[in-house]
Scaffold this motif. Structure first.
Motif, PDB file in Angstrom:
ATOM      1  N   GLN A   2       0.824  -1.212   0.000  1.00  0.00           N
ATOM      2  CA  GLN A   2       0.000   0.000   0.000  1.00  0.00           C
ATOM      3  C   GLN A   2       0.857   1.260   0.000  1.00  0.00           C
ATOM      4  OE1 GLN A   2      -2.967  -0.009   3.033  1.00  0.00           O
ATOM      5  NE2 GLN A   2      -4.212  -1.382   1.785  1.00  0.00           N
ATOM      6  N   ILE A   3       0.325   2.276  -0.658  1.00  0.00           N
ATOM      7  CA  ILE A   3       1.120   3.492  -0.849  1.00  0.00           C
ATOM      8  C   ILE A   3       1.506   4.131   0.496  1.00  0.00           C
ATOM      9  CG2 ILE A   3       1.127   5.810  -1.860  1.00  0.00           C
ATOM     10  CD1 ILE A   3      -0.779   4.618  -4.020  1.00  0.00           C
ATOM     11  N   ARG A   5       2.100   2.704   3.290  1.00  0.00           N
ATOM     12  CA  ARG A   5       3.202   1.934   3.861  1.00  0.00           C
ATOM     13  C   ARG A   5       4.506   2.239   3.121  1.00  0.00           C
ATOM     14  NH1 ARG A   5       2.748   0.298   8.393  1.00  0.00           N
ATOM     15  NH2 ARG A   5       1.154  -1.292   8.149  1.00  0.00           N
ATOM     16  N   GLU A  77       0.771  -4.878  10.728  1.00  0.00           N
ATOM     17  CA  GLU A  77       0.953  -5.712   9.529  1.00  0.00           C
ATOM     18  C   GLU A  77       2.323  -6.395   9.525  1.00  0.00           C
ATOM     19  OE1 GLU A  77       0.737  -5.089   4.645  1.00  0.00           O
ATOM     20  OE2 GLU A  77       1.005  -3.360   5.960  1.00  0.00           O
ATOM     21  N   ASP A 273       3.738  -8.820  -4.504  1.00  0.00           N
ATOM     22  CA  ASP A 273       3.437  -7.570  -3.806  1.00  0.00           C
ATOM     23  C   ASP A 273       4.669  -7.023  -3.092  1.00  0.00           C
ATOM     24  OD1 ASP A 273       1.982  -5.436  -2.893  1.00  0.00           O
ATOM     25  OD2 ASP A 273       1.262  -6.483  -1.111  1.00  0.00           O
ATOM     26  N   ASN A 306       7.358  -0.212  -6.943  1.00  0.00           N
ATOM     27  CA  ASN A 306       6.301  -0.858  -6.175  1.00  0.00           C
ATOM     28  C   ASN A 306       5.426  -1.722  -7.064  1.00  0.00           C
ATOM     29  OD1 ASN A 306       4.549  -1.515  -4.093  1.00  0.00           O
ATOM     30  ND2 ASN A 306       3.288   0.318  -4.390  1.00  0.00           N
ATOM     31  N   GLY A 308       2.759  -3.227  -6.091  1.00  0.00           N
ATOM     32  CA  GLY A 308       1.364  -3.054  -5.692  1.00  0.00           C
ATOM     33  C   GLY A 308       0.566  -2.164  -6.629  1.00  0.00           C
ATOM     34  N   ASP A 309       1.115  -1.013  -6.968  1.00  0.00           N
ATOM     35  CA  ASP A 309       0.382  -0.122  -7.882  1.00  0.00           C
ATOM     36  C   ASP A 309       1.126   0.025  -9.215  1.00  0.00           C
ATOM     37  OD1 ASP A 309       2.491   1.374  -6.971  1.00  0.00           O
ATOM     38  OD2 ASP A 309       1.309   3.130  -6.410  1.00  0.00           O
TER      39      ASP A 309
END
Ligand code: VTB
Length: 328
Positions: A2-3, A5, A77, A273, A306, A308-309
């Motif tokens: 996540q951004i 994080r 997390e 991820d 990243n 993730g995105d």
């Protein structure tokens, strides 16, 4: 990842770079490394996560900061962390280009516990990954030709980054004989491998053997952005080889890792991820180093890959000096 994080982890890399950069050109690599490591540890401990070091500054019984297995953060997390707090301690001590603070993060259990031994490596950008024509088993000449073909340039414009070491004499010669150019680096092969995927660095291919921990860090960045990486442990053939192999066996226990086989990206990084962050300490081709001005303003430059995105961010961050005024 996540951004929010990612931004926290980026901040850790920046704070470590600021402390390390105070030692740029001062000839003391130990002090530089310690400054980066202490800053990194303190900043990680401020994050609302349960971080665990899987690649760090050494083994627990040697009691370094950021030892393998060290738990960090205020809870939350569960994340695995690989660090080389100052990648290229000599580069920093002698003010040479491309000293970086480096961090890779992934969900718990995703990053390979890398033994402290050499790893043979080959790395290149996403176009080569997509073409599927590179292999650590191919000759340097074949790999150079594959790069030329996929990037659509003559072989004599292909730039191969290699660590300047005696053990690479034959490799360097083979690459030159194939007609390609060689960019020799004194240290810092995380930069060398990652730079293959970053336009503007002039590096098309990375070849050669460096640290295994650095291999996992580079593999994470390249995986996060669809680049190519393969490794293979190199235990050497001296009297320490058997001991190194035994330690490695222990570290990869319970995994599918073949100690003599090709280490594919998905073995080194078992998650889609993951993220990789590097912040410049000294100026370099990929990111600039830490710059300060009289008003106390500090500017850092980082690269964030990243998965993730699916982004690559170049983050220039300006910290206000004591005057509270941002100058840029
Ligand atoms: C390698 C490389 C690193 O140090 O670990 C190298 O991966 C040490 O190699 O990026 P030698 O044992 O041949 O000196 C770095 O260059 C810097 O930590």
């Amino acid at each position: 990842m996540q951004i929010a994080r990612i931004m926290q982890i980026l901040n850790v890399a920046e704070l470590a770079a600021i402390e390390a950069a105070k030692w740029n050109g001062r000839g003391d690599k130990v002090a530089a490394d310690q400054a980066a490591t202490e800053a990194m540890r303190a900043a990680f401990n401020d994050i609302d996560f349960s971080g665990r070091i899987v690649i760090g500054e050494g083994e627990r019984d040697e009691a370094p900061m950021l030892y393998i297995g060290e738990e960090l953060g205020r809870g939350g997390e569960e994340i695995d962390i690989a660090v080389d707090p100052l990648e290229g301690t000599n580069l920093c001590a002698y003010n040479r280009p491309n000293a970086l603070t480096t961090i890779a993060v992934a969900p718990r259990g995703a990053l390979l516990f890398a033994p402290d031994t050499y790893m043979d490596k080959i790395a290149a950008g996403p176009a080569l990954k997509a073409a599927g024509t590179l292999s650590i088993d191919n000759s340097p000449a074949d790999n150079v030709r594959a790069v030329a073909e996929v990037l659509g340039k003559p072989v004599n414009e292909v730039n191969v980054c290699i660590l300047l070491r005696d053990r690479h004499k034959a490799l360097i010669q083979a690459v030159r004989n194939a007609g390609a150019r060689v960019r020799l680096i004194d240290d810092g092969d995380v930069f060398g491998a990652i730079a293959t995927a970053v336009p503007g660095t002039g590096i098309d291919l990375y070849l050669g053997s460096g640290g295994s921990p650095e291999g996992v860090l580079a593999a994470t960045g390249l995986k996060a952005i669809g680049g190519f990486f393969q490794g293979r442990f190199d235990f050497g053939s001296d009297e320490k080889a058997a001991e190194k192999r035994a330690r490695a066996e222990k570290m990869v226990e319970g995994t599918e890792v073949d100690l003599d086989g090709i280490l594919e990206q998905d073995v080194l990084v078992r998650s889609d991820d993951a993220a990789f962050i590097a912040c410049g300490v000294t100026d370099g081709e990929m990111v600039e180093g830490v710059h300060t001005d009289e008003g106390g303003t500090i500017t850092t430059h980082a690269i964030v890959m990243n998965a993730g995105d699916k982004t690559v961010r170049f983050v220039k961050n300006i910290r206000r000096g004591e005057s509270g005024v941002v100058r840029f």
